[in-house]
Design a protein around this motif. Structure first.
Motif, PDB file in Angstrom:
ATOM      1  N   UNK A  77      10.483   6.960 -15.004  1.00  0.00           N
ATOM      2  CA  UNK A  77      10.593   5.628 -14.390  1.00  0.00           C
ATOM      3  C   UNK A  77       9.611   5.496 -13.219  1.00  0.00           C
ATOM      4  N   UNK A  78       9.366   6.590 -12.485  1.00  0.00           N
ATOM      5  CA  UNK A  78       8.405   6.556 -11.386  1.00  0.00           C
ATOM      6  C   UNK A  78       6.987   6.316 -11.907  1.00  0.00           C
ATOM      7  N   UNK A  79       6.627   6.965 -12.990  1.00  0.00           N
ATOM      8  CA  UNK A  79       5.291   6.781 -13.575  1.00  0.00           C
ATOM      9  C   UNK A  79       5.119   5.337 -14.062  1.00  0.00           C
ATOM     10  N   UNK A  80       6.140   4.806 -14.720  1.00  0.00           N
ATOM     11  CA  UNK A  80       6.053   3.427 -15.213  1.00  0.00           C
ATOM     12  C   UNK A  80       5.960   2.455 -14.038  1.00  0.00           C
ATOM     13  N   UNK A  81       6.795   2.669 -13.021  1.00  0.00           N
ATOM     14  CA  UNK A  81       6.789   1.772 -11.862  1.00  0.00           C
ATOM     15  C   UNK A  81       5.456   1.835 -11.116  1.00  0.00           C
ATOM     16  N   UNK A  82       4.965   3.039 -10.855  1.00  0.00           N
ATOM     17  CA  UNK A  82       3.704   3.174 -10.134  1.00  0.00           C
ATOM     18  C   UNK A  82       2.523   2.645 -10.952  1.00  0.00           C
ATOM     19  N   UNK A  83       2.565   2.848 -12.258  1.00  0.00           N
ATOM     20  CA  UNK A  83       1.505   2.305 -13.108  1.00  0.00           C
ATOM     21  C   UNK A  83       1.480   0.787 -13.066  1.00  0.00           C
ATOM     22  N   UNK A  84       2.653   0.194 -13.176  1.00  0.00           N
ATOM     23  CA  UNK A  84       2.744  -1.267 -13.121  1.00  0.00           C
ATOM     24  C   UNK A  84       2.337  -1.782 -11.741  1.00  0.00           C
ATOM     25  N   UNK A  85       2.769  -1.092 -10.698  1.00  0.00           N
ATOM     26  CA  UNK A  85       2.417  -1.505  -9.338  1.00  0.00           C
ATOM     27  C   UNK A  85       0.913  -1.398  -9.115  1.00  0.00           C
ATOM     28  N   UNK A  86       0.309  -0.307  -9.562  1.00  0.00           N
ATOM     29  CA  UNK A  86      -1.132  -0.131  -9.394  1.00  0.00           C
ATOM     30  C   UNK A  86      -1.901  -1.195 -10.178  1.00  0.00           C
ATOM     31  N   UNK A  87      -1.454  -1.478 -11.398  1.00  0.00           N
ATOM     32  CA  UNK A  87      -2.106  -2.498 -12.206  1.00  0.00           C
ATOM     33  C   UNK A  87      -2.018  -3.872 -11.537  1.00  0.00           C
ATOM     34  N   UNK A  88      -0.845  -4.213 -11.033  1.00  0.00           N
ATOM     35  CA  UNK A  88      -0.663  -5.501 -10.354  1.00  0.00           C
ATOM     36  C   UNK A  88      -1.493  -5.560  -9.079  1.00  0.00           C
ATOM     37  N   UNK A  89      -1.524  -4.461  -8.344  1.00  0.00           N
ATOM     38  CA  UNK A  89      -2.287  -4.407  -7.093  1.00  0.00           C
ATOM     39  C   UNK A  89      -3.787  -4.567  -7.356  1.00  0.00           C
ATOM     40  N   UNK A  90      -4.286  -3.853  -8.341  1.00  0.00           N
ATOM     41  CA  UNK A  90      -5.709  -3.945  -8.662  1.00  0.00           C
ATOM     42  C   UNK A  90      -6.063  -5.304  -9.251  1.00  0.00           C
ATOM     43  N   UNK A  91      -5.142  -5.882  -9.977  1.00  0.00           N
ATOM     44  CA  UNK A  91      -5.371  -7.201 -10.573  1.00  0.00           C
ATOM     45  C   UNK A  91      -5.530  -8.253  -9.466  1.00  0.00           C
ATOM     46  N   UNK A  92      -4.786  -8.105  -8.370  1.00  0.00           N
ATOM     47  CA  UNK A  92      -4.848  -9.078  -7.265  1.00  0.00           C
ATOM     48  C   UNK A  92      -6.068  -8.895  -6.396  1.00  0.00           C
ATOM     49  N   UNK A  93      -6.713  -7.749  -6.454  1.00  0.00           N
ATOM     50  CA  UNK A  93      -7.919  -7.548  -5.648  1.00  0.00           C
ATOM     51  C   UNK A  93      -9.022  -8.373  -6.247  1.00  0.00           C
TER      52      UNK A  93
END
Length: 93
Positions: A77-93
């Motif tokens: 669940x940590x890998x899925x959450x961090x992956x989704x968070x990183x993807x969302x964060x990079x998408x907003x940059x």
């Protein structure tokens, strides 16, 4: 003979028109510059907040001293959450 008063009136009208155009151009230049500066300031603030947003998640973890259990379900669940968070964060940059 009749064209001399007409020419004088036309020249005074032309001078006043040139003055008005110069003032309007200066006002437009000032307005565009201030709006651009305000927009840049807002974009800088937004960028700083977006760069600091991951700290919002890290500060409670470090301050509250959570006990993390390293079970396979937690790690997945940590890998899925961090992956989704990183993807969302990079998408907003």
């Amino acid at each position: 003979m009749e064209s001399i008063p007409f020419e004088a009136g036309w020249q005074s009208f032309h001078r006043s028109l040139e003055t008005n155009l110069r003032i309007n151009r200066e006002m437009l230049r000032v307005l565009l510059r201030t709006r651009t500066e305000k927009r840049l300031r807002l974009l800088r603030i937004k960028a700083i907040l977006m760069l600091l947003s991951p700290l919002v998640l890290l500060i409670p973890v470090t301050v509250l001293d959570f006990h993390i259990r390293t079970t396979p379900a937690f790690l997945l669940s940590l890998v899925v959450f961090l992956g989704f968070s990183a993807l969302t964060y990079l998408w907003n940059l």
